[in-house]
Write a protein that holds these residues in place. Structure first.
Motif, PDB file in Angstrom:
ATOM      1  N   LYS A 110      -3.396   7.133   4.855  1.00 37.25           N
ATOM      2  CA  LYS A 110      -3.174   8.764   5.597  1.00 37.25           C
ATOM      3  C   LYS A 110      -4.101   9.149   6.299  1.00 37.25           C
ATOM      4  O   LYS A 110      -5.304   8.280   7.077  1.00 37.25           O
ATOM      5  N   THR A 161      -4.706   4.033  -0.763  1.00 28.91           N
ATOM      6  CA  THR A 161      -3.312   4.391   0.053  1.00 28.91           C
ATOM      7  C   THR A 161      -3.040   4.849   1.863  1.00 28.91           C
ATOM      8  O   THR A 161      -4.990   4.693   2.477  1.00 28.91           O
ATOM      9  N   GLN A 176      -4.200  15.062  -0.242  1.00 28.00           N
ATOM     10  CA  GLN A 176      -5.243  15.001  -2.004  1.00 28.00           C
ATOM     11  C   GLN A 176      -6.709  14.687  -1.177  1.00 28.00           C
ATOM     12  O   GLN A 176      -7.504  14.574  -0.099  1.00 28.00           O
ATOM     13  N   ILE A 206       1.116  -1.549   0.185  1.00 28.62           N
ATOM     14  CA  ILE A 206       0.113  -0.402  -0.389  1.00 28.62           C
ATOM     15  C   ILE A 206       0.637   1.598   0.617  1.00 28.62           C
ATOM     16  O   ILE A 206       1.572   1.668   0.353  1.00 28.62           O
ATOM     17  N   ALA A 207       0.351   1.995  -0.765  1.00 32.10           N
ATOM     18  CA  ALA A 207       0.816   3.805  -0.948  1.00 32.10           C
ATOM     19  C   ALA A 207       0.998   4.669  -0.037  1.00 32.10           C
ATOM     20  O   ALA A 207      -0.054   4.311   0.965  1.00 32.10           O
ATOM     21  N   VAL A 252       1.739   8.396  -3.393  1.00 34.81           N
ATOM     22  CA  VAL A 252       0.667   8.682  -4.028  1.00 34.81           C
ATOM     23  C   VAL A 252      -0.124   7.331  -4.433  1.00 34.81           C
ATOM     24  O   VAL A 252       0.678   6.529  -3.798  1.00 34.81           O
ATOM     25  N   PRO A 253      -1.439   6.978  -4.644  1.00 36.37           N
ATOM     26  CA  PRO A 253      -2.218   6.261  -4.838  1.00 36.37           C
ATOM     27  C   PRO A 253      -1.442   5.162  -5.485  1.00 36.37           C
ATOM     28  O   PRO A 253      -1.016   5.384  -6.247  1.00 36.37           O
ATOM     29  N   SER A 313       5.389   9.060   2.568  1.00 37.99           N
ATOM     30  CA  SER A 313       4.512  10.597   3.048  1.00 37.99           C
ATOM     31  C   SER A 313       4.095   9.924   4.562  1.00 37.99           C
ATOM     32  O   SER A 313       3.893  11.197   5.275  1.00 37.99           O
ATOM     33  N   ASP A 343      -7.393   2.120  -6.821  1.00 38.76           N
ATOM     34  CA  ASP A 343      -6.070   2.575  -5.434  1.00 38.76           C
ATOM     35  C   ASP A 343      -6.205   2.530  -3.972  1.00 38.76           C
ATOM     36  O   ASP A 343      -7.155   3.752  -3.849  1.00 38.76           O
TER      37      ASP A 343
END
Length: 229
Positions: free
Chosen positions: A188, A186, A209, A114-115, A118-119, A150, A184
């Protein structure tokens, strides 16, 4: 004797632990106490740790344990506790889930990468990841390997394994797995911003985002981290 802010923070942490077994994030604590910065939260937590009201649990993301609470006024008997007196927490009921012994290991599904930038696509996989049971709370969990930097300011590094508790809801300030446009994913901080959903990084080099609510599906909340050396 606790200060007003120390008392408020202790009660807030205890309340959140009682709700879902997960301690609040520093951002949530900052907002709940109307503080200007997270450094104020750090100072309050340090004071509560030093005074024996809470302790940090090792090897777990944002894991705190409340050891005791300020003694309350017994209104029925008309007896008021002295300021600063403390009482141990009540023993847990049979229905409350207690942490598993640290030497127990549970295998949970490992669903690809998983990012934390960015996704990128979060791949479903058939691998299993052995995890110390003490790192997991109640509920169903899965793991994702973190890719990117990130979230480094939240202590989440490239190559870490994010332990995710399955859920479709999240509070502002929680770290979540968010699926964007159905494909996608992510990792966060989750926030609502007016009519939009904002996904915040924990790295000043990255921008937040913003998406419409129909573009974002919460697939879990961060429960812990596993790091291999």
């Amino acid at each position: 004797m606790l200060t007003k802010k120390q008392h408020e923070l202790l009660c807030f942490i205890a309340e959140r632990l009682g709700e879902d077994g997960i301690s609040p994030s520093f951002e949530e604590m900052k907002e709940a106490l109307d503080l200007k910065s997270k450094s104020g939260v750090h100072r309050l937590i340090e004071a509560l740790v030093e005074r024996g009201f809470i302790r940090r649990l090792p090897n777990r993301a944002r894991a705190l344990e409340v050891l005791k609470m300020p003694e309350r006024v017994d209104a029925k008997r008309g007896k008021a506790a002295k300021r600063g007196d403390v009482a141990p927490l009540s023993p847990p009921s049979a229905t409350q889930r207690m942490p598993e012994p640290a030497n127990d290991v549970i295998e949970i599904p490992l669903h690809g990468r998983i990012a934390a930038g960015v996704p990128i696509e979060a791949m479903e996989g058939s691998q299993m990841l052995p995890v110390p049971a003490a790192l997991l709370g109640s509920g169903e969990h899965y793991a994702l390997e973190v890719s990117g930097d990130s979230m480094v300011e939240a202590g989440i590094l490239d190559g870490d394994y994010a332990l995710i508790r399955k859920t479709e809801s999240a509070r502002d300030g929680e770290i979540v797995v968010a699926l964007i446009d159905g494909h996608d994913a992510t990792l966060k901080y989750f926030r609502r911003e007016g009519a939009m959903v904002r996904l915040d990084p924990a790295n000043r080099s990255y921008d937040p985002q913003r998406y419409r609510p129909d573009q974002v599906q919460v697939q879990g909340r961060l429960s812990g981290l596993l790091r291999r050396y």
